[in-house]
Enzyme design. Structure first.
Site, PDB file in Angstrom:
ATOM      1  N   TYR A   1      -6.617  -3.128  12.765  1.00  0.00           N
ATOM      2  CA  TYR A   1      -7.577  -2.558  12.026  1.00  0.00           C
ATOM      3  C   TYR A   1      -8.825  -2.506  12.472  1.00  0.00           C
ATOM      4  O   TYR A   1     -10.051  -1.884  11.764  1.00  0.00           O
ATOM      5  CB  TYR A   1      -7.182  -1.714  10.907  1.00  0.00           C
ATOM      6  CG  TYR A   1      -5.748  -1.632  10.690  1.00  0.00           C
ATOM      7  CD1 TYR A   1      -5.575  -0.043  10.744  1.00  0.00           C
ATOM      8  CD2 TYR A   1      -5.044  -2.235  10.215  1.00  0.00           C
ATOM      9  CE1 TYR A   1      -4.285   0.050  10.081  1.00  0.00           C
ATOM     10  CE2 TYR A   1      -3.466  -1.584   9.372  1.00  0.00           C
ATOM     11  CZ  TYR A   1      -2.950  -0.757  10.121  1.00  0.00           C
ATOM     12  OH  TYR A   1      -2.117   0.035   9.478  1.00  0.00           O
TER      13      TYR A   1
ATOM     14  N   GLU B   1       1.154  -1.707  14.247  1.00  0.00           N
ATOM     15  CA  GLU B   1       0.091  -0.815  12.951  1.00  0.00           C
ATOM     16  C   GLU B   1      -0.825  -0.120  13.959  1.00  0.00           C
ATOM     17  O   GLU B   1      -1.585  -1.702  14.455  1.00  0.00           O
ATOM     18  CB  GLU B   1       0.104  -1.275  11.951  1.00  0.00           C
ATOM     19  CG  GLU B   1       1.340  -1.605  11.241  1.00  0.00           C
ATOM     20  CD  GLU B   1       1.070  -1.479   9.668  1.00  0.00           C
ATOM     21  OE1 GLU B   1       0.236  -2.081   8.820  1.00  0.00           O
ATOM     22  OE2 GLU B   1       1.738  -2.008   9.128  1.00  0.00           O
TER      23      GLU B   1
ATOM     24  N   ASP C   1       0.316  -1.135   0.226  1.00  0.00           N
ATOM     25  CA  ASP C   1       0.470   0.168  -0.296  1.00  0.00           C
ATOM     26  C   ASP C   1       0.817   1.106  -0.512  1.00  0.00           C
ATOM     27  O   ASP C   1       0.508   1.640   1.015  1.00  0.00           O
ATOM     28  CB  ASP C   1      -0.956   0.179   0.891  1.00  0.00           C
ATOM     29  CG  ASP C   1      -1.923   0.882   1.679  1.00  0.00           C
ATOM     30  OD1 ASP C   1      -2.468   1.724   0.249  1.00  0.00           O
ATOM     31  OD2 ASP C   1      -2.477   1.477   2.611  1.00  0.00           O
TER      32      ASP C   1
ATOM     33  N   GLU D   1       3.385  -8.501   6.917  1.00  0.00           N
ATOM     34  CA  GLU D   1       2.482  -9.073   6.577  1.00  0.00           C
ATOM     35  C   GLU D   1       1.323 -10.013   5.636  1.00  0.00           C
ATOM     36  O   GLU D   1       1.194  -9.883   4.494  1.00  0.00           O
ATOM     37  CB  GLU D   1       0.677  -7.942   6.363  1.00  0.00           C
ATOM     38  CG  GLU D   1       0.841  -7.184   7.168  1.00  0.00           C
ATOM     39  CD  GLU D   1      -0.604  -6.326   6.749  1.00  0.00           C
ATOM     40  OE1 GLU D   1      -0.894  -5.667   6.411  1.00  0.00           O
ATOM     41  OE2 GLU D   1      -1.319  -5.347   8.044  1.00  0.00           O
TER      42      GLU D   1
HETATM   43  C1  GCB Z   1      -1.553  -2.299   6.721  1.00  0.00           C
HETATM   44  C2  GCB Z   1      -0.331  -1.927   6.014  1.00  0.00           C
HETATM   45  C3  GCB Z   1      -0.184  -0.920   5.744  1.00  0.00           C
HETATM   46  C4  GCB Z   1      -1.053  -0.267   4.885  1.00  0.00           C
HETATM   47  C5  GCB Z   1      -1.456  -0.237   6.188  1.00  0.00           C
HETATM   48  C6  GCB Z   1      -3.468   0.663   5.660  1.00  0.00           C
HETATM   49  O1  GCB Z   1      -1.760  -3.258   7.266  1.00  0.00           O
HETATM   50  O2  GCB Z   1       1.106  -2.807   6.363  1.00  0.00           O
HETATM   51  O3  GCB Z   1       1.307  -0.717   4.669  1.00  0.00           O
HETATM   52  O4  GCB Z   1      -1.039   0.792   4.024  1.00  0.00           O
HETATM   53  O5  GCB Z   1      -2.441  -1.538   6.297  1.00  0.00           O
HETATM   54  O6  GCB Z   1      -3.579   1.966   6.045  1.00  0.00           O
HETATM   55  O7  GCB Z   1      -4.359  -0.489   5.073  1.00  0.00           O
END
Ligand code: GCB
Length: 652
Positions: A504, A540, A207, A451
């Site tokens: 997330y 994250e 991403d 990931e």
């Molecule tokens: C993740 C990735 C990261 C993305 C982020 C997102 O899990 O490791 O590279 O930018 O999520 O914002 O979706």
């Protein structure tokens, strides 16, 4: 209590330091000026051409490297370092895939071309992704991988003729395949009712925008013909004595003498030795402490190495000075220890990314980012998702910002990317990375990937091999990779020292339902900890936020939602950090560019700063939290062992 494998390396690491070294052939010392060395930066404007031919091979067919680039067709001015994508108004260049050509003339000082006792080296800090280099039309180097330096000894070439200049041509190709790091794939669209003939796109599973070009400084430097090729330092502490183990590799002579002096910050010699290998002892050593963990963080000694060598051209001397931080790193079942004290990572994930320059190195941006990190009270970051510029690592050493150093192993999701070819390349990249970054006290852990699909069958062997190889290269640091797989299905995590988990909650699912975060996060931590009994970092978490969007009650994409989501995470992080959670790294430090997609409004907006480095509301929330965490976790040295009497505490 020390846990099995991690405990073993914590104890044995310093003793084993010589073994890993044997695996690393050749050195990659940062080019520095010294009494015996000069450097000449080739940054600035280069001639540039993208090869738009159908097969992208016109440059090779017409041998563009043989004559000045402007003589084989039109050229653009291209700044180096910079990504080429956002520099021009040509949309085709922004999304270009294939070979681009860079060229520049360099005028060499007479001594470099006439003195056969001088070695002239061309060094490229980072060319994304595959690069071929010619000097005066002669092939001198080829390198695969976009984030690590490579070099070529060009002495013979520049010392054979009457030339006082040399023409450097670099062809760079940003095409990714399932076997590159990161992986990618070219997809040909063959339905001619929808796409023109030969149409293709590049698909990736990461991403961030696949910026390309000469991203870091290109330079020429000299050493004497007999020279200090590599230095490896590991450190340990015995009571209050600092131990500095060094190993030095020399090339160009078999008959030499080496002297090493370790100097403190005042320039006083505190220890000295001779020979290519040894241990220096520093009584009452000033340890290297992370930012905010100690009143005098980031103490750096200087290891001055002097080589005197006999060569066929007569006696030669070489001088190199390496900054050295004396510190230890260890992992227990519940803690991450720096200098034997529990360390809590409160920091960020970053990207090398900014307007116009893309991933191009820029001092102003770098210093601004470090000022923001210190304002924030961040004590750590992860180099998501590739190794950052060497100058970044140097500032981390100087400011005490702790680094989880990550390889470009991002987006390893296809089964082909677990093939032997991929694994061999990944092992080689880890060698290059450890060779480059091994001496940075700021680097406390290697991350081999982000990931990956670590639930796939071949992932077990892949990560076992990769992690054990990395530990063999450097037994002094723990190794991890960052997972987002289910704790029961993950086949790589058994081999890591610290579990790094991305999640997330209330963003990629349960949209808008922040009330589920606490339960889901607590379950996440408990599952991983029960299964593995290893410390955990929330590597994250975050929410997409458009600066200036306000909604109360909070709605997704508003600044209030980002703050609210972080606050929910913090409730559980505060509970679990008393047990086994050893860190939290927000996604992301700043907004950054991505590929275009319906999920991304001109890039990823999960930054707590905008791409222009202005704070969103969440930055103030995190600032309050990080300074509070710093005050709670600060190590208070006893009055008698105070390491910095008379020095002012480092505060902002
Ligand atoms: C993740 C990735 C990261 C993305 C982020 C997102 O899990 O490791 O590279 O930018 O999520 O914002 O979706």
């Amino acid at each position: 209590m020390l846990r099995g494998p991690a405990g073993a390396w914590a104890v044995l690491g310093p003793l084993l330091w010589g073994c890993g070294l044997a695996l690393l052939q050749g050195g990659m010392l940062y080019p520095q000026e010294s009494r015996s060395r000069e450097r000449k930066e080739l940054n600035g404007l280069w001639s540039f051409r993208a090869d738009f031919s159908d097969n992208r091979r016109q440059g090779f067919e017409q041998q563009w490297y043989r004559i000045p680039l402007r003589e084989s067709g039109p050229t653009l001015d291209m700044p180096v370092p910079s990504s080429f994508n956002d520099i021009s108004q040509d949309g085709r260049l922004r999304s270009f895939i294939g070979w681009v050509w860079y060229e520049r003339e360099a005028i060499l000082p007479q001594r470099w071309t006439q003195d056969l006792g001088t070695r002239v080296v061309l060094r490229i800090g980072s060319a994304h992704y595959y690069a071929i280099v010619w000097v005066n039309g002669v092939h001198v180097a080829e390198h695969e991988g976009g984030h690590l330096p490579f070099e070529a000894d060009i002495s013979k070439l520049v010392q054979t003729g009457p030339l006082s200049s040399c023409r450097v041509t670099i062809a760079v190709n940003n095409t990714l395949s399932p076997y590159t790091l990161p992986p990618g794939a070219i997809l040909y669209k063959t339905d001619t009712s929808k796409y023109p003939k030969g149409y293709f796109v590049q698909n990736t599973n990461f991403d961030f925008f696949n910026y390309a070009g000469l991203h870091r400084p290109v330079l020429l430097y000299t050493t004497p013909a007999a020279y200090i090729a590599d230095i490896t330092v590991t450190t340990d502490v015995d009571q209050d004595t600092g131990l500095v183990n060094y190993q030095i590799f020399i090339q160009g002579s078999d008959h030499f003498h080496l002297e090493v002096h370790l100097l403190d910050e005042e320039g006083r010699v505190v220890a000295k030795g001779t020979g290519g290998q040894g241990q220096l002892q520093v009584p009452r050593a000033h340890l290297w402490w992370p930012y905010l963990m100690h009143e005098h963080p980031a103490y750096l000694y200087s290891l001055e190495v002097k080589l005197t060598a006999q060569t066929s051209a007569g006696p030669l001397s070489d001088f190199y000075t390496l900054p050295v931080g004396i510190r230890t790193v260890a992992v227990t079942e519940r803690q991450f220890l720096i200098n034997g004290k529990p360390f809590y990572f409160h920091g960020v994930n970053k990207h090398e990314d900014a307007d116009i320059r893309g991933k191009g190195f820029d001092w102003s941006l770098l210093v601004k980012d470090f000022n923001l990190l210190r304002w924030l009270g961040a004590n750590a970051f992860r180099t998501s998702h590739y190794p950052y510029a060497e100058e970044v690592m140097q500032l981390c050493d100087r400011y005490g910002i702790v680094v989880i150093d990550e390889s470009p192993g991002v987006g390893i999701v296809l089964v082909q990317s677990y093939s032997n070819v991929s694994l061999q390349h990944h092992l080689a990249v880890m060698e290059e990375m450890v060779r480059r970054d091994k001496n940075h006290p700021a680097v406390v852990m290697w991350s081999v990937a982000n990931e990956p699909s670590s639930f796939l069958k071949p992932a077990g062997y892949y990560f076992k091999t990769l992690i054990s190889h990395t530990k063999a290269l450097d037994p002094s640091r723990p190794v991890t990779f960052v997972t987002n797989s289910n704790y029961e299905a993950d086949l790589g995590v058994p081999y890591v020292d610290v579990i790094c988990v991305n999640s997330y909650y209330s963003w990629y699912h349960d949209y808008g339902h922040m009330e589920v975060i606490q339960l889901q996060l607590a379950t996440q931590f408990e599952n991983w900890y029960k299964a593995y009994r290893k410390p955990i970092i929330q590597s994250e978490y975050g929410a997409e936020t458009i600066a200036g969007f306000h909604e109360d009650p909070p709605l997704m994409f508003s600044e209030e939602y980002q703050k609210g989501l972080l606050e929910q995470y913090h409730v559980i992080l505060d509970q679990k950090r008393k047990e086994y959670v050893v860190g939290e790294l927000i996604w992301n430090f700043a907004d950054f560019m991505t590929d275009q997609s319906p999920q991304r409004a001109i890039g990823n907006r999960k930054g707590i700063f905008t791409r222009q480095r202005q704070p969103k509301s969440a930055a103030f929330l995190l600032r309050e939290r990080y300074w509070k965490l710093a005050n709670e976790t600060r190590y208070q040295p006893s009055a008698t062992r105070s390491q910095c009497a008379g020095k002012s505490p480092f505060t902002l």
